[in-house]
Design an enzyme around this catalytic site. Structure first.
Site, PDB file in Angstrom:
ATOM      1  N   LYS A 178       0.872  -1.162   0.000  1.00 39.91           N
ATOM      2  CA  LYS A 178       0.000   0.000   0.000  1.00 39.91           C
ATOM      3  C   LYS A 178       0.912   1.216   0.000  1.00 39.91           C
ATOM      4  O   LYS A 178       1.396   1.650   1.038  1.00 39.91           O
ATOM      5  CB  LYS A 178      -0.910  -0.016   1.230  1.00 39.91           C
ATOM      6  CG  LYS A 178      -2.226   0.778   1.056  1.00 39.91           C
ATOM      7  CD  LYS A 178      -2.041   2.271   0.826  1.00 39.91           C
ATOM      8  CE  LYS A 178      -1.652   2.983   2.092  1.00 39.91           C
ATOM      9  NZ  LYS A 178      -1.542   4.477   1.885  1.00 39.91           N
ATOM     10  N   GLU A 254       8.513   1.020  11.632  1.00 42.29           N
ATOM     11  CA  GLU A 254       9.676   1.914  11.545  1.00 42.29           C
ATOM     12  C   GLU A 254       9.101   3.324  11.529  1.00 42.29           C
ATOM     13  O   GLU A 254       8.566   3.766  10.526  1.00 42.29           O
ATOM     14  CB  GLU A 254      10.487   1.596  10.288  1.00 42.29           C
ATOM     15  CG  GLU A 254      11.898   2.151  10.320  1.00 42.29           C
ATOM     16  CD  GLU A 254      11.952   3.621   9.955  1.00 42.29           C
ATOM     17  OE1 GLU A 254      12.035   4.456  10.895  1.00 42.29           O
ATOM     18  OE2 GLU A 254      11.894   3.941   8.765  1.00 42.29           O
ATOM     19  N   CYS A 288      13.448  10.107   8.271  1.00 40.02           N
ATOM     20  CA  CYS A 288      13.137   9.777   9.657  1.00 40.02           C
ATOM     21  C   CYS A 288      14.367   9.825  10.552  1.00 40.02           C
ATOM     22  O   CYS A 288      14.262  10.091  11.738  1.00 40.02           O
ATOM     23  CB  CYS A 288      12.490   8.395   9.726  1.00 40.02           C
ATOM     24  SG  CYS A 288      13.470   7.081   8.956  1.00 40.02           S
ATOM     25  N   GLU A 376       9.171  15.939  15.532  1.00 38.53           N
ATOM     26  CA  GLU A 376       9.748  15.711  14.213  1.00 38.53           C
ATOM     27  C   GLU A 376       9.133  16.699  13.220  1.00 38.53           C
ATOM     28  O   GLU A 376       7.917  16.756  13.063  1.00 38.53           O
ATOM     29  CB  GLU A 376       9.490  14.271  13.770  1.00 38.53           C
ATOM     30  CG  GLU A 376      10.146  13.915  12.454  1.00 38.53           C
ATOM     31  CD  GLU A 376       9.926  12.459  12.082  1.00 38.53           C
ATOM     32  OE1 GLU A 376      10.864  11.826  11.580  1.00 38.53           O
ATOM     33  OE2 GLU A 376       8.799  11.959  12.291  1.00 38.53           O
TER      34      GLU A 376
END
Length: 474
Positions: A178, A254, A288, A376
């Site tokens: 996906k 993750e 990330c 973040e």
């Protein structure tokens, strides 16, 4: 669509064919370089499409794919790697254009190397046996899980696609990807090419474009046995919850990062500056593991801040845009919320009058409750703070719920090893940061994730150990 360099795979790829979704919902993709329309009529998968893909995956897993030997699976991965290289310009165009990515061809080449790596593991991942002095021979086999799902992000779509495809197929699973709704086209195209070329039987590798609802349907599906997700912490929590409430499917997560980097007085100064700039500007900071919290020891703080700020300023005309207007708005919102809590040394605003460009930005000694310091951002934005000694650096670096990547810059190997063992992080770079190795596990501690990708550790997460006990006492 006319005017595009390559055909656009706006449909779903189910059971080896490009098919129309059961949903009437369609959406458009735009080029963040100039806000122009790139592609419209991209389709979202509906519940009927998810069920059809799972059914095709199960049929492939129990049928033709089960008959492939481990060696044949490895050969298939080698061919799939070559297929990516053959179509690397096309794949890079399909996923690089709607995010403004300038290094998409390099990413496609990296994806091909990931599949070659796992091709080598396909017939080499060992089981175990144990001494039989008690009259019981003990064997442990590593068996495939079955239907797996990979839910991918938009910031590294081609490479992360390979990170999930490689270990899943090497261990004998089948997989439904996906892709992010921002980058669906390369996944759909490669899944179709893999079946059309005969490299993989239909149903082994499928692609369902869609937004969060599609991922939620896959995460809660009772016949899916594993979900590997790369993305944000809030979404990761929802996927883990859906997996638990459905059939306790296996989960690899993750998730995000707010990576710290410690610059000590005895570092190789030029090396520390280069890596610090690279870490927060590669992929326009949309990574990330980007080292967005930079801590510099007081004795070299003024010198380092000057050099780092200069290095960031020089990147202003080199960076690609942020992925889209949504991402640009997100980055901009941090500056509105933290007004008065930060000192901006450089940047802090949109670059140019068109597109989604953001100036490389450096904050100096932000207040510890500022959102730019704690959350973040996913842009070329770094916070620099000073520290006195190892103890203070470790306290500052570990004071977060993130734990993905960290860096230590020092020429004292004892200090480097001492600090690396104390950092709450899944990966620690010594005299480097914000980089990965295909041969070693990648993943985070705390809320940065569960499980590992890359290396042979990923193979474990796509297999189930089965113990066989043989009674030799009769």
């Amino acid at each position: 669509m006319t005017g595009n360099k390559y055909p656009l795979s706006t449909q779903l790829c189910i059971n080896g064919k490009l098919v129309d979704s059961h949903s009437s919902e369609r959406y458009s993709l735009f080029n963040p370089v100039d806000d122009s329309l790139f592609c419209d009529q991209v389709q979202y998968a509906a519940a009927e499409d998810v069920d059809a893909a799972v059914e095709a995956a199960e049929a492939a897993f129990k049928g033709p794919w089960r008959k492939f030997t481990a060696t044949q699976r490895g050969e298939a991965l080698v061919k799939l790697s070559a297929l990516i290289l053959e179509h690397k310009e096309e794949l890079a165009y399909l996923d690089g254009t709607p995010t403004g990515k300038t290094a998409a061809i390099t990413e496609a080449e990296f994806a091909a190397s990931i599949l070659r790596y796992y091709a080598g593991w396909a017939d080499k991942y060992p089981g175990e046996s144990y001494p039989g002095e008690d009259g019981m021979v003990k064997i442990v086999r590593q068996e495939p899980l079955g239907v797996c799902v990979g839910i991918n992000p938009w910031n590294g779509p081609i490479a992360i696609m390979a990170m999930k495809l490689g270990p899943a197929l090497a261990m004998g699973n089948v997989i439904i990807l996906k892709p992010s709704e921002k980058t669906p086209l390369a996944s759909n195209r490669l899944a179709f090419l893999a079946s059309e070329s005969g490299i993989l039987p239909p149903g082994v590798f499928q692609s369902l474009s869609g937004a969060g609802a599609t991922g939620a349907m896959l995460a809660s599906h009772m016949r899916v046995r594993k979900v590997s997700f790369t993305g944000s912490i809030p979404t990761g929590k929802k996927i883990q919850e859906a997996a638990a409430k459905s059939n306790l499917k296996r989960v690899t997560l993750e998730l995000g990062g707010k990576s710290p980097s410690g610059i000590f007085e005895d570092c190789d100064f030029d090396n520390a500056v280069w890596w610090s700039v690279f870490a927060i500007t590669q992929n326009t900071g949309q990574a990330c593991y980007a080292a967005s919290r930079v801590y510099v020891q007081e004795g070299i703080a003024d010198k380092f801040v000057e050099a780092f700020t200069k290095g960031m300023s020089e990147k202003i005309n080199e960076l690609a845009p942020l992925a889209d207007k949504t991402q640009l708005s997100r980055v901009s919102s941090f500056f509105q919320r933290d007004a008065g809590k930060t000192q901006i040394l450089v940047g802090g605003k949109q670059h140019g009058d068109k597109g989604c460009y953001w100036e490389p930005t450096v904050f100096y000694n932000p207040e510890k409750d500022a959102q730019v310091y704690n959350e973040e951002i996913f842009g070329p934005v770094a916070c620099i703070s000073t520290f006195k000694d190892e103890e203070e650096f470790l306290r500052l670096a570990n004071d977060t719920e993130y734990g993905l990547m960290a860096g230590v810059f020092t020429q004292d190997i004892n200090r480097a090893m001492r600090i690396s063992s104390e950092l709450d992080s899944g990966v620690v770079g010594i005299n480097c940061v914000s980089t990965i190795s295909l041969q070693t596990p990648f993943g985070g501690s705390k809320q940065s994730g569960i499980g590992r990708e890359m290396s042979h550790y990923a193979l474990r997460s796509y297999s189930e150990p089965k113990t066989v006990l043989i009674n030799m006492n009769y």
